[in-house]
Motif scaffolding. Structure first.
Motif, PDB file in Angstrom:
ATOM      1  N   ILE A 174      40.323  38.899  39.498  1.00  0.00           N
ATOM      2  CA  ILE A 174      40.099  39.679  38.272  1.00  0.00           C
ATOM      3  C   ILE A 174      41.001  39.165  37.158  1.00  0.00           C
ATOM      4  CG2 ILE A 174      40.356  41.970  37.232  1.00  0.00           C
ATOM      5  CD1 ILE A 174      39.595  43.119  40.018  1.00  0.00           C
ATOM      6  N   SER A 175      42.258  38.909  37.492  1.00  0.00           N
ATOM      7  CA  SER A 175      43.194  38.379  36.505  1.00  0.00           C
ATOM      8  C   SER A 175      42.732  37.034  35.962  1.00  0.00           C
ATOM      9  CB  SER A 175      44.583  38.239  37.138  1.00  0.00           C
ATOM     10  OG  SER A 175      45.474  37.599  36.259  1.00  0.00           O
ATOM     11  N   LYS A 176      42.301  36.154  36.867  1.00  0.00           N
ATOM     12  CA  LYS A 176      41.858  34.818  36.452  1.00  0.00           C
ATOM     13  C   LYS A 176      40.599  34.876  35.601  1.00  0.00           C
ATOM     14  CE  LYS A 176      43.896  32.478  40.448  1.00  0.00           C
ATOM     15  NZ  LYS A 176      43.620  31.778  41.732  1.00  0.00           N
ATOM     16  N   ALA A 177      39.738  35.848  35.863  1.00  0.00           N
ATOM     17  CA  ALA A 177      38.495  35.971  35.094  1.00  0.00           C
ATOM     18  C   ALA A 177      38.730  36.520  33.693  1.00  0.00           C
ATOM     19  CB  ALA A 177      37.503  36.856  35.836  1.00  0.00           C
ATOM     20  N   SER A 178      39.851  37.201  33.492  1.00  0.00           N
ATOM     21  CA  SER A 178      40.184  37.738  32.167  1.00  0.00           C
ATOM     22  C   SER A 178      40.880  36.667  31.331  1.00  0.00           C
ATOM     23  CB  SER A 178      41.100  38.951  32.309  1.00  0.00           C
ATOM     24  OG  SER A 178      42.411  38.543  32.675  1.00  0.00           O
ATOM     25  N   GLU A 179      41.246  37.037  30.120  1.00  0.00           N
ATOM     26  CA  GLU A 179      42.011  36.105  29.288  1.00  0.00           C
ATOM     27  C   GLU A 179      43.499  36.135  29.615  1.00  0.00           C
ATOM     28  OE1 GLU A 179      39.600  35.229  25.241  1.00  0.00           O
ATOM     29  OE2 GLU A 179      40.872  37.026  25.181  1.00  0.00           O
ATOM     30  N   GLY A 180      43.896  37.017  30.528  1.00  0.00           N
ATOM     31  CA  GLY A 180      45.290  37.090  30.944  1.00  0.00           C
ATOM     32  C   GLY A 180      45.630  38.479  31.431  1.00  0.00           C
ATOM     33  N   ALA A 181      46.609  38.555  32.325  1.00  0.00           N
ATOM     34  CA  ALA A 181      47.038  39.844  32.869  1.00  0.00           C
ATOM     35  C   ALA A 181      48.248  40.366  32.116  1.00  0.00           C
ATOM     36  CB  ALA A 181      47.378  39.699  34.354  1.00  0.00           C
ATOM     37  N   ARG A 182      48.321  41.689  31.992  1.00  0.00           N
ATOM     38  CA  ARG A 182      49.466  42.344  31.351  1.00  0.00           C
ATOM     39  C   ARG A 182      49.934  43.472  32.258  1.00  0.00           C
ATOM     40  NH1 ARG A 182      48.985  38.319  29.177  1.00  0.00           N
ATOM     41  NH2 ARG A 182      48.947  37.804  26.939  1.00  0.00           N
ATOM     42  N   ILE A 183      51.250  43.536  32.483  1.00  0.00           N
ATOM     43  CA  ILE A 183      51.845  44.579  33.310  1.00  0.00           C
ATOM     44  C   ILE A 183      52.903  45.285  32.473  1.00  0.00           C
ATOM     45  CG2 ILE A 183      53.118  45.104  35.426  1.00  0.00           C
ATOM     46  CD1 ILE A 183      52.010  42.433  36.568  1.00  0.00           C
ATOM     47  N   TYR A 184      52.664  46.554  32.123  1.00  0.00           N
ATOM     48  CA  TYR A 184      53.556  47.287  31.226  1.00  0.00           C
ATOM     49  C   TYR A 184      54.472  48.261  31.959  1.00  0.00           C
ATOM     50  CZ  TYR A 184      50.336  45.750  27.481  1.00  0.00           C
ATOM     51  OH  TYR A 184      49.564  45.021  26.622  1.00  0.00           O
ATOM     52  N   GLY A 185      54.111  48.655  33.176  1.00  0.00           N
ATOM     53  CA  GLY A 185      54.959  49.567  33.922  1.00  0.00           C
ATOM     54  C   GLY A 185      54.827  51.023  33.556  1.00  0.00           C
ATOM     55  N   SER A 186      53.781  51.363  32.832  1.00  0.00           N
ATOM     56  CA  SER A 186      53.515  52.756  32.466  1.00  0.00           C
ATOM     57  C   SER A 186      52.015  52.929  32.315  1.00  0.00           C
ATOM     58  CB  SER A 186      54.215  53.123  31.155  1.00  0.00           C
ATOM     59  OG  SER A 186      53.678  54.316  30.603  1.00  0.00           O
ATOM     60  N   ALA A 187      51.441  53.818  33.114  1.00  0.00           N
ATOM     61  CA  ALA A 187      50.005  54.049  33.017  1.00  0.00           C
ATOM     62  C   ALA A 187      49.622  54.534  31.634  1.00  0.00           C
ATOM     63  CB  ALA A 187      49.568  55.069  34.074  1.00  0.00           C
ATOM     64  N   GLY A 188      50.423  55.434  31.071  1.00  0.00           N
ATOM     65  CA  GLY A 188      50.121  55.964  29.744  1.00  0.00           C
ATOM     66  C   GLY A 188      50.089  54.889  28.689  1.00  0.00           C
ATOM     67  N   ILE A 189      51.088  54.014  28.692  1.00  0.00           N
ATOM     68  CA  ILE A 189      51.151  52.944  27.689  1.00  0.00           C
ATOM     69  C   ILE A 189      49.986  51.980  27.868  1.00  0.00           C
ATOM     70  CG2 ILE A 189      52.533  51.007  26.852  1.00  0.00           C
ATOM     71  CD1 ILE A 189      53.629  53.794  26.090  1.00  0.00           C
TER      72      ILE A 189
END
Length: 263
Positions: A174-189
């Motif tokens: 899924i990450s590779k199929a997107s333009e890039g993965a982002r991990i923010y550490g907060s579901a709300g954000i």
């Protein structure tokens, strides 16, 4: 539900958020009583606890016959959405709160007999409250338009770090199929980022307090919320939750099922 009652509730809740933000920001530079819950990365502070107790007191005064489900356990034993159910996340992203003093949220939702009524996500450090009213979603007082319904390949994807590292449900594909993965550490954000079109989707294992408010806002804007296999989620249980545009949701579900984006 009575329109006037909900309007009064919305006004009261927004005032609660102004009050709780002031307290939370003022606590940032104080020494925190930090302890762990399920693991060394699952933190809780005295601010989490006091914020939840603040909301419970306000809710009990405003809606005394209601039920409250809170992350820190000061509310009720809630197993369904019968009646008035308030769901509270006093600090969403406690690790970020402790380590970064940024990138954390406070969330509250009201469900009445299973129906989504009100949802609130406060981006604390940016002082932006995302909330719904009368079929619309607002950033403070400014209406938000629904994000563009784009495919997975056209957008950035928010992912849970553990799910990505362990490659559960083909997360790396899924990450590779997107333009890039982002991990923010907060579901709300991360859900805010989906609401604003900054992310095309978000996947994480979420508890009721992590998703209840966001689901209200996403559904209002036509953003799809399901479990990772495309099924309707049970808001009062834990699951791997997929939040995405309609087209991206289809792309992601194909990868989850087949390992690639194919019909």
């Amino acid at each position: 539900m009575n329109y006037l009652w909900l309007k009064n509730a919305d006004e009261a809740i927004q005032s609660w958020f102004k009050e709780i933000r002031e307290f939370t920001v003022s606590s940032l530079n104080q020494i925190h009583d930090v302890s762990t819950k399920s693991s060394r990365t699952d933190l809780v502070t005295e601010v989490d606890k006091s914020n939840e107790q603040f909301f419970i007191k306000k809710i009990r005064n405003f809606d005394p016959e209601s039920h409250i489900l809170g992350e820190e356990g000061f509310g009720d034993d809630v197993t369904n959405l019968d009646g008035h159910v308030w769901i509270v996340d006093p600090i969403d992203g406690t690790m970020n709160f402790v380590k970064q003093h940024n990138h954390f949220a406070i969330m509250l939702a009201l469900y009445i007999d299973g129906k989504e009524e009100l949802g609130y996500i406060l981006d604390v450090m940016n002082d932006k409250l995302y909330h719904n009213w009368d079929g619309k979603v607002y950033e403070n007082d400014t209406e938000i338009n629904p994000p563009e319904d784009i495919s997975l390949s056209e957008g950035l994807m928010g992912l849970s770090g553990p799910l990505l590292i362990n490659n559960e449900k083909n997360m790396q594909a899924i990450s590779k199929a997107s333009e890039g993965a982002r991990i923010y550490g907060s579901a709300g954000i991360q859900i805010i980022a989906v609401l604003k079109g900054e992310l095309v989707g978000y996947i994480s294992t979420l508890k009721p307090w992590d998703i209840a408010a966001g689901k209200v806002l996403c559904d209002t804007l036509g953003i799809k919320v399901s479990d990772i296999d495309g099924n309707i989620i049970d808001v009062v249980s834990s699951d791997i939750v997929l939040v995405a545009t309609k087209i991206a949701q289809k792309d992601i579900l194909n990868i989850v099922k087949y390992g690639s984006d194919c019909d």
